[in-house]
Design a protein around this motif. Structure first.
Motif, PDB file in Angstrom:
ATOM      1  N   VAL A 233     -45.619  -9.057 -40.497  1.00  0.00           N
ATOM      2  CA  VAL A 233     -45.986  -7.690 -40.857  1.00  0.00           C
ATOM      3  C   VAL A 233     -45.202  -7.309 -42.112  1.00  0.00           C
ATOM      4  CG1 VAL A 233     -46.087  -5.282 -40.145  1.00  0.00           C
ATOM      5  CG2 VAL A 233     -46.435  -7.097 -38.449  1.00  0.00           C
ATOM      6  N   LEU A 240     -50.768  -7.055 -42.014  1.00  0.00           N
ATOM      7  CA  LEU A 240     -50.412  -7.976 -40.936  1.00  0.00           C
ATOM      8  C   LEU A 240     -51.168  -9.285 -41.160  1.00  0.00           C
ATOM      9  CD1 LEU A 240     -50.174  -7.328 -37.132  1.00  0.00           C
ATOM     10  CD2 LEU A 240     -51.700  -9.130 -37.954  1.00  0.00           C
ATOM     11  N   VAL A 252     -54.990  -8.392 -41.692  1.00  0.00           N
ATOM     12  CA  VAL A 252     -55.426  -7.073 -41.225  1.00  0.00           C
ATOM     13  C   VAL A 252     -54.618  -5.994 -41.947  1.00  0.00           C
ATOM     14  CG1 VAL A 252     -55.759  -5.556 -39.240  1.00  0.00           C
ATOM     15  CG2 VAL A 252     -55.903  -8.046 -38.944  1.00  0.00           C
ATOM     16  N   VAL A 254     -52.987  -2.506 -41.912  1.00  0.00           N
ATOM     17  CA  VAL A 254     -52.469  -1.751 -40.771  1.00  0.00           C
ATOM     18  C   VAL A 254     -51.830  -0.451 -41.245  1.00  0.00           C
ATOM     19  CG1 VAL A 254     -52.066  -3.841 -39.422  1.00  0.00           C
ATOM     20  CG2 VAL A 254     -50.231  -2.946 -40.885  1.00  0.00           C
ATOM     21  N   THR A 256     -48.132   1.490 -40.423  1.00  0.00           N
ATOM     22  CA  THR A 256     -46.848   1.382 -39.733  1.00  0.00           C
ATOM     23  C   THR A 256     -46.154   2.742 -39.723  1.00  0.00           C
ATOM     24  OG1 THR A 256     -45.770   0.685 -41.794  1.00  0.00           O
ATOM     25  CG2 THR A 256     -46.670  -1.044 -40.371  1.00  0.00           C
ATOM     26  N   LEU A 301     -47.590  -3.499 -31.179  1.00  0.00           N
ATOM     27  CA  LEU A 301     -48.829  -3.655 -31.929  1.00  0.00           C
ATOM     28  C   LEU A 301     -49.945  -3.149 -31.035  1.00  0.00           C
ATOM     29  CD1 LEU A 301     -48.047  -7.389 -32.674  1.00  0.00           C
ATOM     30  CD2 LEU A 301     -47.927  -5.647 -34.436  1.00  0.00           C
ATOM     31  N   GLY A 303     -54.250  -1.179 -30.792  1.00  0.00           N
ATOM     32  CA  GLY A 303     -55.432  -0.596 -31.398  1.00  0.00           C
ATOM     33  C   GLY A 303     -55.278   0.899 -31.595  1.00  0.00           C
ATOM     34  N   PHE A 310     -56.008   3.371 -42.433  1.00  0.00           N
ATOM     35  CA  PHE A 310     -55.201   2.158 -42.484  1.00  0.00           C
ATOM     36  C   PHE A 310     -54.843   1.824 -43.928  1.00  0.00           C
ATOM     37  CE2 PHE A 310     -57.860   1.941 -38.667  1.00  0.00           C
ATOM     38  CZ  PHE A 310     -56.862   1.869 -37.703  1.00  0.00           C
ATOM     39  N   ASN A 320     -50.134   0.152 -36.128  1.00  0.00           N
ATOM     40  CA  ASN A 320     -51.503   0.539 -35.780  1.00  0.00           C
ATOM     41  C   ASN A 320     -52.500  -0.438 -36.404  1.00  0.00           C
ATOM     42  OD1 ASN A 320     -51.172   4.201 -35.959  1.00  0.00           O
ATOM     43  ND2 ASN A 320     -50.161   2.705 -34.670  1.00  0.00           N
ATOM     44  N   LEU A 321     -53.420  -0.942 -35.581  1.00  0.00           N
ATOM     45  CA  LEU A 321     -54.489  -1.803 -36.068  1.00  0.00           C
ATOM     46  C   LEU A 321     -55.836  -1.166 -35.737  1.00  0.00           C
ATOM     47  CD1 LEU A 321     -52.099  -3.847 -34.826  1.00  0.00           C
ATOM     48  CD2 LEU A 321     -53.716  -5.579 -35.582  1.00  0.00           C
ATOM     49  N   GLU A 325     -59.738  -5.377 -34.504  1.00  0.00           N
ATOM     50  CA  GLU A 325     -58.723  -6.339 -34.937  1.00  0.00           C
ATOM     51  C   GLU A 325     -57.620  -6.473 -33.885  1.00  0.00           C
ATOM     52  OE1 GLU A 325     -58.989  -8.244 -37.423  1.00  0.00           O
ATOM     53  OE2 GLU A 325     -60.623  -7.310 -38.542  1.00  0.00           O
ATOM     54  N   ALA A 326     -57.276  -5.340 -33.247  1.00  0.00           N
ATOM     55  CA  ALA A 326     -56.261  -5.387 -32.194  1.00  0.00           C
ATOM     56  C   ALA A 326     -56.743  -6.245 -31.020  1.00  0.00           C
ATOM     57  CB  ALA A 326     -55.931  -3.975 -31.721  1.00  0.00           C
TER      58      ALA A 326
END
Length: 343
Positions: A233, A240, A252, A254, A256, A301, A303, A310, A320-321, A325-326
Motif C-alpha cells: 500500500v 494498493l 487498485v 484506494v 487511506t 482493508l 470494501g 478513491f 478503503n477499496l 476490488e475488496a
C-alpha cells in the motif's frame, strides 16, 4: 477455518479493537466492542475487566467485577480492581458537608402564652403603680412587686427568689437555651487513600507495533518465492498492489487515512477476516462493512459503500477499496498474508 477457530479469532479482534478505543478515551466505542466480545463469550474475564475500567469506578464497575469473581473467585486482577473501584467511588463523592443540628425550637403555643402573660403582668403592675401614686401610697407598689414570683427560665437553674424593691423594674427572665456545639460527622469505616491508578490490566492481543519506517518495495527476491503473496500500500500514490513474488497481479486505487487519522506504516500481517462487520468511532457507525481484513489493531482493508472518492485520503485509518476490488482481494489473500504500508 473451523467455526471454533473463527470465533476465537473474531473474539481476539474485538478485544483488540476495544482496547485500542479504551486507551484512546473512546469509551462508547470500547463498550461496543467489549459487549460484542461478550456475545461470543458471555463471561470472558478480559472483556469484563475492561468494561469495569471503562465504567470509571463505583457500582457499575463493581457489577462487572462481581461477574468475574463469580466465575473465578481467585482472580487477583478482579480483587485489585474492586479496591480501585471503591476508591474511585469515595474520591468522586461530593457529599462533604458536616451536619450541624439546629437549636431546639420552642413550641409556638408556649411562646405566645409567655408573651401574653408577660404583657398582662406588665400592664397590671403599671396600673397598680399609677393608682398607688395617685393615692399617695407608694408602699402598695413595693408590696405588690414583692409578691410576684418571676416566671422560671427554660434552663435547669433553680428558680430565683424575687427581692422587694421600691421601684418596679420589668426584666425578662426567659433566656434561650444554648445552641448545641456537637457536630455529627459521617466518617466511613474504611479509609484507604485512593492513590493507586486503575489496576485492571487485561492481557492484550499481541499485535505488531508500527515501525514508521518506509518499507522497501518490492520485497527482496531472496525473502520470497515466486508464489509468495503479499500486499503493498503506497500512501503517497493512494495505490494498493497485490503481488505474487515480484509480479504485480492486481492494482487498485484506494483511500487511506485523513491527516488527523492517518494510516499506520510498517510491515504487518492479516490476522482476521470477516465477510461483513460493523465499524464505529467518534461520530460514525457503519453496519455491514463488506470484506474486512484486519492487519493491525482496528486498522483493516475493506470494501466501501459510503463514498466513491478513491485516490484521495478519506478514512479514519483503514484502507478503503471499491467493494468489487475488496471482494477479489478477500478471496485472494489468506490470514497471515503480509501487508506493507509506506509513503
Amino acid at each position: 477455518m473451523a467455526k471454533r477457530e473463527f470465533d476465537r479469532a473474531q473474539l481476539e479482534a474485538l478485544l483488540s479493537r476495544g482496547q485500542v478505543a479504551a486507551r484512546a478515551g473512546r469509551k462508547a466505542e470500547a463498550r461496543y466492542f467489549f459487549n460484542a466480545a461478550l456475545d461470543l463469550s458471555p463471561e470472558h474475564p478480559d472483556a469484563l475487566l475492561w468494561l469495569a475500567y471503562v465504567a470509571g469506578g463505583g457500582r457499575p464497575s463493581l457489577a462487572y467485577l462481581a461477574r468475574v469473581l463469580k466465575v473465578d473467585p481467585s482472580n487477583s486482577r478482579a480483587r485489585a480492581a474492586i479496591r480501585w473501584a471503591r476508591a474511585r467511588e469515595r474520591a468522586s463523592s461530593t457529599d462533604t458537608a458536616v451536619f450541624v443540628p439546629a437549636p431546639p425550637k420552642r413550641p409556638r403555643r408556649m411562646v405566645l402564652s409567655l408573651v401574653a402573660l408577660t404583657l398582662l403582668l406588665v400592664g397590671g403592675l403599671a396600673t397598680v403603680a399609677f393608682a398607688g401614686s395617685a393615692l399617695g401610697r407608694p408602699a402598695v407598689t413595693a408590696t405588690l412587686a414583692a409578691s410576684i414570683t418571676p416566671v422560671p427560665s427554660r434552663t435547669s437553674s433553680p428558680t430565683p427568689t424575687a427581692t422587694p424593691s421600691a421601684t418596679l423594674t420589668a426584666t425578662s427572665t426567659s433566656t434561650p437555651s444554648a445552641t448545641p456545639t456537637a457536630t455529627s460527622t459521617s466518617t466511613p469505616t474504611e479509609t484507604p487513600s485512593p492513590t493507586a491508578s486503575p489496576t485492571p490490566t487485561p492481557t492484550s492481543t499481541a499485535t505488531p507495533v508500527p515501525t514508521q519506517v518506509v518499507a522497501p518495495t518490492p520485497l527482496p527476491t531472496t525473502a520470497i518465492g515466486d508464489t509468495f503473496r503479499w500486499i503493498d500500500v503506497d500512501l503517497t500514490r493512494q495505490l494498493l498492489v497485490a503481488y505474487e513474488g515480484q509480479t504485480a497481479v492486481r492494482r487498485v486505487v484506494v483511500s487511506t487515512g485523513l491527516p488527523g487519522t492517518p494510516t499506520v506504516t510498517g510491515r504487518f500481517q492479516i490476522y482476521v477476516k470477516y465477510p461483513k462487520a460493523p465499524m464505529s468511532g467518534p461520530g460514525y457507525y457503519l453496519p455491514n462493512v463488506p470484506y474486512v481484513m484486519y492487519f493491525y489493531g482496528g486498522y483493516g482493508l475493506h470494501g466501501t459503500y459510503w463514498h466513491t472518492n478513491f485516490g484521495q485520503p478519506m478514512s479514519h485509518g483503514c484502507v478503503n477499496l471499491p467493494t468489487p476490488e475488496a471482494q477479489w482481494l478477500y478471496d485472494w489473500a489468506a490470514v497471515g498474508t503480509p501487508v506493507v504500508i509506506h509513503y
